[in-house]
Design a protein around this motif. Structure first.
Motif, PDB file in Angstrom:
ATOM      1  N   GLU A  75      37.545  40.773  16.613  1.00  0.00           N
ATOM      2  CA  GLU A  75      37.572  40.800  15.145  1.00  0.00           C
ATOM      3  C   GLU A  75      37.167  42.171  14.614  1.00  0.00           C
ATOM      4  O   GLU A  75      37.698  42.628  13.601  1.00  0.00           O
ATOM      5  N   ASN A  76      36.252  42.857  15.274  1.00  0.00           N
ATOM      6  CA  ASN A  76      35.787  44.163  14.781  1.00  0.00           C
ATOM      7  C   ASN A  76      35.542  45.225  15.850  1.00  0.00           C
ATOM      8  O   ASN A  76      35.753  46.415  15.587  1.00  0.00           O
ATOM      9  N   LYS A  79      37.557  48.472  16.451  1.00  0.00           N
ATOM     10  CA  LYS A  79      37.935  49.326  15.319  1.00  0.00           C
ATOM     11  C   LYS A  79      37.200  50.661  15.469  1.00  0.00           C
ATOM     12  O   LYS A  79      36.098  50.707  16.039  1.00  0.00           O
ATOM     13  N   TRP A 116      43.938  53.033  11.819  1.00  0.00           N
ATOM     14  CA  TRP A 116      43.845  52.197  10.604  1.00  0.00           C
ATOM     15  C   TRP A 116      43.010  52.958   9.578  1.00  0.00           C
ATOM     16  O   TRP A 116      42.041  53.616   9.945  1.00  0.00           O
ATOM     17  N   GLN A 119      37.602  50.750   8.008  1.00  0.00           N
ATOM     18  CA  GLN A 119      36.587  50.718   9.067  1.00  0.00           C
ATOM     19  C   GLN A 119      36.692  51.955   9.974  1.00  0.00           C
ATOM     20  O   GLN A 119      36.650  51.860  11.198  1.00  0.00           O
ATOM     21  N   ASN A 159      47.795  49.974  12.250  1.00  0.00           N
ATOM     22  CA  ASN A 159      47.587  48.811  11.391  1.00  0.00           C
ATOM     23  C   ASN A 159      47.749  49.235   9.925  1.00  0.00           C
ATOM     24  O   ASN A 159      47.180  50.246   9.500  1.00  0.00           O
ATOM     25  N   GLU A 160      48.590  48.516   9.186  1.00  0.00           N
ATOM     26  CA  GLU A 160      48.657  48.633   7.717  1.00  0.00           C
ATOM     27  C   GLU A 160      49.006  50.039   7.203  1.00  0.00           C
ATOM     28  O   GLU A 160      48.316  50.574   6.333  1.00  0.00           O
ATOM     29  N   ASN A 201      51.304  46.564  13.289  1.00  0.00           N
ATOM     30  CA  ASN A 201      50.734  45.370  12.657  1.00  0.00           C
ATOM     31  C   ASN A 201      50.515  45.597  11.155  1.00  0.00           C
ATOM     32  O   ASN A 201      50.074  46.676  10.754  1.00  0.00           O
ATOM     33  N   GLN A 234      50.559  39.768   9.940  1.00  0.00           N
ATOM     34  CA  GLN A 234      49.185  39.238   9.976  1.00  0.00           C
ATOM     35  C   GLN A 234      49.134  37.759   9.589  1.00  0.00           C
ATOM     36  O   GLN A 234      48.492  36.964  10.250  1.00  0.00           O
ATOM     37  N   HIS A 236      48.077  36.315   6.451  1.00  0.00           N
ATOM     38  CA  HIS A 236      46.982  35.840   5.582  1.00  0.00           C
ATOM     39  C   HIS A 236      47.639  35.237   4.349  1.00  0.00           C
ATOM     40  O   HIS A 236      47.930  35.954   3.387  1.00  0.00           O
ATOM     41  N   GLU A 265      47.129  37.242  12.626  1.00  0.00           N
ATOM     42  CA  GLU A 265      45.829  37.006  11.966  1.00  0.00           C
ATOM     43  C   GLU A 265      45.940  35.791  11.054  1.00  0.00           C
ATOM     44  O   GLU A 265      45.471  35.807   9.910  1.00  0.00           O
ATOM     45  N   ALA A 278      45.823  41.582   2.062  1.00  0.00           N
ATOM     46  CA  ALA A 278      44.582  41.533   2.830  1.00  0.00           C
ATOM     47  C   ALA A 278      43.953  42.913   2.963  1.00  0.00           C
ATOM     48  O   ALA A 278      43.439  43.281   4.003  1.00  0.00           O
ATOM     49  N   VAL A 280      41.169  45.164   2.950  1.00  0.00           N
ATOM     50  CA  VAL A 280      39.761  44.762   3.080  1.00  0.00           C
ATOM     51  C   VAL A 280      38.819  45.401   2.059  1.00  0.00           C
ATOM     52  O   VAL A 280      37.730  44.900   1.813  1.00  0.00           O
ATOM     53  N   TRP A 329      42.963  33.898  12.724  1.00  0.00           N
ATOM     54  CA  TRP A 329      41.900  34.902  12.483  1.00  0.00           C
ATOM     55  C   TRP A 329      40.553  34.194  12.359  1.00  0.00           C
ATOM     56  O   TRP A 329      39.968  34.079  11.284  1.00  0.00           O
ATOM     57  N   TRP A 337      36.442  35.050   8.171  1.00  0.00           N
ATOM     58  CA  TRP A 337      36.081  36.180   7.291  1.00  0.00           C
ATOM     59  C   TRP A 337      36.266  35.813   5.822  1.00  0.00           C
ATOM     60  O   TRP A 337      35.665  36.403   4.934  1.00  0.00           O
TER      61      TRP A 337
HETATM   62  C1  XIL Z   1      38.332  41.815   8.918  1.00  0.00           C
HETATM   63  C2  XIL Z   1      37.212  41.141   9.715  1.00  0.00           C
HETATM   64  O1  XIL Z   1      37.573  39.795   9.918  1.00  0.00           O
HETATM   65  C3  XIL Z   1      35.902  41.260   8.971  1.00  0.00           C
HETATM   66  O2  XIL Z   1      34.837  40.780   9.774  1.00  0.00           O
HETATM   67  C4  XIL Z   1      35.636  42.706   8.560  1.00  0.00           C
HETATM   68  O3  XIL Z   1      34.490  42.760   7.762  1.00  0.00           O
HETATM   69  C5  XIL Z   1      36.804  43.288   7.814  1.00  0.00           C
HETATM   70  O4  XIL Z   1      37.983  43.140   8.580  1.00  0.00           O
HETATM   71  N1  XIL Z   1      43.316  42.723   8.374  1.00  0.00           N
HETATM   72  C6  XIL Z   1      42.943  43.166   9.621  1.00  0.00           C
HETATM   73  C7  XIL Z   1      41.640  42.746  10.188  1.00  0.00           C
HETATM   74  O5  XIL Z   1      43.738  43.835  10.302  1.00  0.00           O
HETATM   75  O6  XIL Z   1      41.082  43.718  11.025  1.00  0.00           O
HETATM   76  C8  XIL Z   1      40.655  42.377   9.103  1.00  0.00           C
HETATM   77  O7  XIL Z   1      39.499  41.852   9.717  1.00  0.00           O
HETATM   78  C9  XIL Z   1      41.272  41.385   8.143  1.00  0.00           C
HETATM   79  C10 XIL Z   1      42.495  41.969   7.483  1.00  0.00           C
END
Ligand code: XIL
Length: 371
Positions: A75-76, A79, A116, A119, A159-160, A201, A234, A236, A265, A278, A280, A329, A337
């Motif tokens: 999840e993290n 990164k 990305w 983060q 990513n993104e 992604n 992803q 979401h 995700e 999504a 963040v 996710w 999250w």
């Molecule tokens: C999110 C995590 O789930 C959280 O814990 C963190 O605080 C922020 O990132 N897209 C992505 C993921 O590619 O890496 C993100 O994950 C959610 C959105």
């Protein structure tokens, strides 16, 4: 004599029941199907993992994960902010543990993510020279992708990188390295990780405009003779508003480029939101309406969530020759999250398992598609 037999029989039955409750496939003494087994001939079933989970702090949770999932994404911890906290310092320890966890339990790891805009390590903030951004970019990809080649199954290389209209998102990488940075990232990853699958992604890249941008990006990578193996959507999405048509069209169009298609995700949130996507860093302010289900999810919403998941998995199964992985996710509603984003401290219900890892209606609808 009869009495003794009866006592023995009762004890045996009791022991059997107690044993059953401890079996990996059971919650509350009831056997539940396994997602990874249910879809073993169709696609991989993944989850996002946090430190507590891959460090096996809770043995029951470990059993549950191992029984339900055969793929996982950190999840993290992979990164850049976490794995590369200082200019010349990498922290590989958590990722090494994750790799060990995967090896031990036959779970394939998808590295997430090399490049990305979110983060990022603190030293990247305020970086103002193309030379330093280029050095970070090269060193980071070479070092991290190289270290885990053959250890992780795949990487989300970038990513993104896109805006909603399909143009390139303005990031430190675009600013200093220019339009070709995505192709360059894949080229470097290909050199450093020849034995690892390489993916692009994004979120909302099932939507027509962003999808068109994504296709252009992929074609550019391919035209440069650089390897890209798959594209991750992803996923979401929001309850009652899952864009099935756009998703199906995307599966077809991405697969036509020769790529594997993945849902990377997946979660379907049920709480109010005033924007899509999504990103963040995007946040919402709480009000009286923003956290309506603290006492439980109303049955109507539960049923809609189940129907949404059922339609989605029906679609995934229809295109199982193109869809290679479906990753949730998070494991359950307690650790998603979405309890903390885009507003902290809400009570969300986006996954197939509740806060006690008990299957929800959505779970049963999904597995019923195979029975
Ligand atoms: C999110 C995590 O789930 C959280 O814990 C963190 O605080 C922020 O990132 N897209 C992505 C993921 O590619 O890496 C993100 O994950 C959610 C959105």
């Amino acid at each position: 004599m009869i009495q003794i037999k009866q006592v023995v029989a009762t004890c045996m039955a009791g022991l059997l029941l107690a044993g059953l409750a401890l079996l990996p496939g059971t919650t509350y003494g009831q056997t539940i199907p396994s997602l990874k087994d249910t879809f073993k001939n169709d696609f991989g079933i993944g989850t996002a993992l946090n430190n507590a989970q891959f460090e096996e702090r809770d043995p029951q949770m470990t059993q549950f994960i191992v029984r339900q999932f055969n793929m996982a994404t950190p999840e993290n911890i992979m990164k850049s902010a976490l794995i590369h906290p200082k200019w010349d310092t990498y922290n590989f320890e958590p990722a090494d543990k994750l790799v060990q966890f995967g090896k031990k339990h036959n779970i394939l790891i998808n590295g997430h993510t090399l490049i990305w805009h979110s983060q990022l390590p603190p030293f990247m903030r305020g970086m103002k020279s193309a030379d330093s951004v280029r050095t970070f970019f090269n060193d980071h990809i070479k070092t991290v992708a190289g270290r885990f080649d053959g250890k992780v199954f795949s990487w989300d290389v970038v990513n993104e990188a896109l805006n909603e209209d399909g143009t390139m998102r303005k990031t430190v990488f675009l600013d200093y390295l220019g339009d070709d940075y995505v192709t360059e990232a894949f080229r470097l990853a290909q050199q450093a990780a020849p034995n690892t699958e390489l993916y692009y992604n994004d979120y909302n890249n099932e939507q027509p405009a962003k999808r068109a941008g994504c296709i252009a990006l992929i074609k550019k990578i391919q035209a440069a003779g650089v390897r890209i193996d798959g594209v991750g959507i992803q996923g979401h999405w929001h309850v009652g508003r899952v864009p099935l048509k756009a998703i199906e069209e995307s599966i077809l169009q991405y697969a036509a480029l020769g790529l594997k298609v993945m849902f990377t995700e997946l979660d379907i949130e049920v709480l109010p939101r005033n924007f899509q996507g999504a990103e963040v860093s995007q946040r919402m302010t709480a009000n009286e309406q923003s956290n309506p289900y603290t006492a439980g999810l109303p049955d109507g919403v539960q049923q809609q969530l189940a129907a949404d998941y059922e339609s989605l998995f029906k679609l995934f199964l229809k295109h199982k020759d193109k869809v290679t992985r479906v990753t949730f996710w998070g494991i359950n509603d307690g650790n998603t999250w979405l309890n903390n984003w885009p507003i902290r401290g809400r009570t969300n219900y986006p996954l197939l398992f509740d806060r006690n890892n008990k299957p929800k209606s959505a779970f049963y609808k999904v597995v019923a598609l195979k029975n």
